[in-house]
Design a protein around this motif. Sequence first.
Motif, short mmCIF file in Angstrom:
data_model
loop_
_atom_site.label_atom_id
_atom_site.label_comp_id
_atom_site.label_asym_id
_atom_site.label_seq_id
_atom_site.Cartn_x
_atom_site.Cartn_y
_atom_site.Cartn_z
N GLU A 112 9.44 8.97 -11.29
CA GLU A 112 10.00 8.35 -12.49
C GLU A 112 10.51 6.93 -12.20
OE1 GLU A 112 12.97 11.06 -13.83
OE2 GLU A 112 11.53 12.65 -14.33
N THR A 113 11.13 6.73 -11.05
CA THR A 113 11.59 5.39 -10.65
C THR A 113 11.23 5.16 -9.19
OG1 THR A 113 13.80 6.10 -9.92
CG2 THR A 113 13.53 5.51 -12.26
N LEU A 114 10.82 3.94 -8.89
CA LEU A 114 10.50 3.56 -7.51
C LEU A 114 11.15 2.21 -7.24
CD1 LEU A 114 9.07 3.79 -4.79
CD2 LEU A 114 7.00 2.89 -5.86
N VAL A 151 8.42 0.63 -11.31
CA VAL A 151 8.78 -0.02 -10.05
C VAL A 151 9.82 -1.09 -10.29
CG1 VAL A 151 7.92 -1.42 -8.15
CG2 VAL A 151 6.54 0.48 -9.02
N ASN A 152 10.89 -1.04 -9.49
CA ASN A 152 11.95 -2.05 -9.51
C ASN A 152 11.88 -2.81 -8.19
OD1 ASN A 152 14.26 -3.58 -9.96
ND2 ASN A 152 15.62 -1.96 -9.20
N ILE A 177 0.83 -1.21 0.00
CA ILE A 177 0.00 0.00 0.00
C ILE A 177 0.86 1.25 0.00
CG2 ILE A 177 -1.67 1.32 1.36
CD1 ILE A 177 -2.89 -1.35 2.23
N THR A 178 1.92 1.27 0.81
CA THR A 178 2.79 2.44 0.83
C THR A 178 3.44 2.66 -0.53
OG1 THR A 178 3.23 2.23 3.20
CG2 THR A 178 4.83 3.46 1.90
N ALA A 179 3.95 1.59 -1.13
CA ALA A 179 4.57 1.71 -2.45
C ALA A 179 3.57 2.23 -3.46
CB ALA A 179 5.13 0.37 -2.90
#
Length: 974
Positions: free
Chosen positions: A581-583, A612-613, A569-571
């Motif tokens: 742009e990147t997570l 997302v990575n 949920i946080t992500a």
Amino acid sequence: MTDSNQLKRGMVLLCFFLSGAAGLVYEVVWARQLSLFLGITSFAHTAVITAYMAGLAAGSLYFGRYADSSANPLRTYARLEIGICVYALMTPFMFDFLQAGYADIAGVAGISGMGGHLSRFAIALLALLIPTFLMGGTLPLLVRGFVSTLPELGRATGRLYGINTLGAMSGTLVAGYLLLPEFGIVITTFMAALVNLLIAIYILASIGASEGRREVATSHKNEAVDAAPASAPVPVDRMTRIAILAGFGLAGFASLLTQMAWIRALIMVVGGSVYAFTITLASFLAGIGLGSLLYGWLLSRRWRHLQGAAVLALIIAFSLLAGLPILQKLPEWFLAGFSWLGFEHFMRFQFFIFALCFLIMIVPTVLMGALFPLVAVIWTRSNAHAAQGVGTAYAINTFGTIFGALLGGLFILPVTGVHNGIQLAASVYILSAILFWWPGSQGHSNLNRVAAVAVAIPLFLLAAAMIPPWDRAVMASGVYYRADITLQLLEESGLEGYVAESELLYYDEGLDGTVTVKLSNGERSLAVNGKTDASSSGDLPTQVLLGQLPLQMNREIRDAMVIGLGSGITASSVASSTDIETLTVLEISGEVVEASEFFRPENYGVLDDPRVNMVTADARNFLLATREQFDLIVSEPSNPWISGVSNLFTQEFFALARERLRPRGLLTQWFHTYSMSGDDFRAVLGAIDSEFEHVSVWRTLPGDLVIVASREPHGFNLGTVDWENPDDAEVIELNRAGIFSDRDLVRLYLVGGEALRQFTIGARRNTDRHPVVEFNAPRYLYAKGEEDNLDLLFDFLGGKDLSVPVERLLELLPGRIESRPFGLNIDMPLDQQMQIHSAHWLVTARQFDNSGYSQASQRRLVWQEGQEGAYLQADWQSTRPQYQDLLSLLDALVVGEIQFAGDIEIAGSREPAAWSLHLETESDRLRLGLAWSCATFGENPGFTRYAAATSVPAEWHDRQEYILERFAGRFSCL
């Protein structure tokens, strides 16, 4: 033997007891230090265990051969103790060097691959090989110094190994309960080194070279005794030695597999604190030590053959099976003990947990302990090779434990689970028994030998088949967590009925713990080792706000990291921003990644987002390896009382996070106020405050805190959220966290800035070298904590003004001040110039409302127009204020002799209002006070209670109506 020699031998045994204690202190301390940069994953833990055991095995092999030809083995033993001491003194500084070296060579790309695992093993081996090599040589050297005839070998080995192992048990307990909590890693290491040094000094001073040579010489002279029929060893041919090698190696493999399985099972019942690991290890060592002593004192004269080893291995196998139904009962017994003893007396309850663990382990571990000296006797060919025989037997068993760590922890238990893993370990002991039995029963007919095996195997299979599988829901129910509340819920239905109220959606005993997802009363919850870490509704506001608070403070966040996937949920809340742009999402457990799919409605399938990575890795390990910089790091681990997780709450972790942030970057850290002493509460706040120039603390739910830290000032810029647009992404996110207006955002604020810094002055810092919270927090697991810690904070802050990290808390408009968070409009006379306007928190008391929010303070507005000064303070509450409340508020606000009082109406408010006019006792001015309330509607309905005051000249005494209308007419409810 003379009394003098007996005393000296007794003192040497005492020294070996202390040596074992120091050795386990080192193992505990060094494993902790290596985990800080190698990580706390199963792969990292296995690398450390394997390196440690490899050093012990190599040292035992080498010094076993060396000791038999040594003129003075006891003197060599003393030198080994000195070598261990010298090396231990260097380790606190050497590990810092290794960490720096690891940071230079590690790469993110291979952190979770085979290359990363091999590099961690290489570093662990480099760090531990020398001291463990020296430790491994101590037992063979003392055996050589003690044994004069071969018949004495069993007794001497049993006594030495048993006493050393009981010393190791004592070292585990002393380190876990006393030294590390009180003194930290460095001083604890130095104390253990001092023990090694004192042992060496005593040995060298009391046992001269000539006496040592006489002992060894005597042992060689007495070689003839070995020929006596009563003490002659059973001839051991090549095939028999191979059988012993395989059987005892398998026994070592099964023993470590069993130990790891027990630890996993017990952690689900008693929790994953450092004390749980301490107790389980100490219980295991206690049984091993007692078993070895039992053999040395009672069995060494009679049991010197392989048939005895076969019997021991067979009984171990059946006792492991017999213990499985007892393990199933542990949750009930834990709750019964908690109900009986309570948790007020921490050590008394710890003793109860130790008793539970020892009950499970006592029979198999005692027999495991007896097996080692027996096999050592069988393996040894003659007295001239006594040390070599013991050293080789020790090495064989230790190599087996290495494979137990490698295969058991990384492959077997994650596939079979704990219950089946223990059954597999029992099966391995059956195989070990057969390997001992077949060459050891050569005096029997082949028919009898085959018949014994043919009976044992079916009996074992039948016994295994009769044991029912675990009730997974019961074992994973997490009875240890909030046991006081659980007991209340069990009064009607019992444990099984309580567990049956929930549906187990997901269960997996993975590499790094048991992960479950449950459905209860429409709410899904994710738990690791029984401890709930995320839910679909209960703590959803905190999960969302961990992402949304920093996004509201910095509109230029592009590259973000979330530590701890949990429910996702946080992500997903962070990813809801189109500016991202990147997570990068770090999660140590692959099973948690799988379980997050059950929260797809809440996390929007965030792992499918191409930005997302998802990285399965230890957070500190990753931060050390990466060179990437981030605009935002969100750290959302589990509680700091959990061993390993506590590494993410130390000052060094916060310093590492700071290094990975860009200059305007933000760190958002989850923390809690429950189950936490005031000292620990201040320790964690102080650790993060010491590494960042600007820190603010926000209370998102009862018990939950979000700490925001940065190099540069941070805060909200109100008015940027389009609250009227329900389709806006940030509005959707804030709304599902219960935030529907700027006012809702602002009232989350608790404390920060210089006030927080002053609050943490004098607190013990939670550091890697002295992790005070990890050792102290479990003692308060069942303490309420929430109210006590907030009271501690507010008592310190009482009456102080705090700057609020919010921009546009007040908006200056033509002729008026508007404050949405205050819910108020203030008209200003056009002919007067406002010289000062500001907004602060005036800390007065803690107030709770039904929504769960806490007003850490009242809001205070101060302004000055011309020569007149005025201020206003406000607080929010969920229930309608009574008129008497307003009068009490006036009495507290305006001091002096009352002149007039009455009622009045405030524009935009349908609630009552009160006013009073006082003559100030220390001046000739009048003080006008006004108290009223405004209703708030919408998703968070309630009332804001206001109190305002201003001074006017005393000559206006007869113009109270004009004064009142002039002052009260400026306020209107928004």
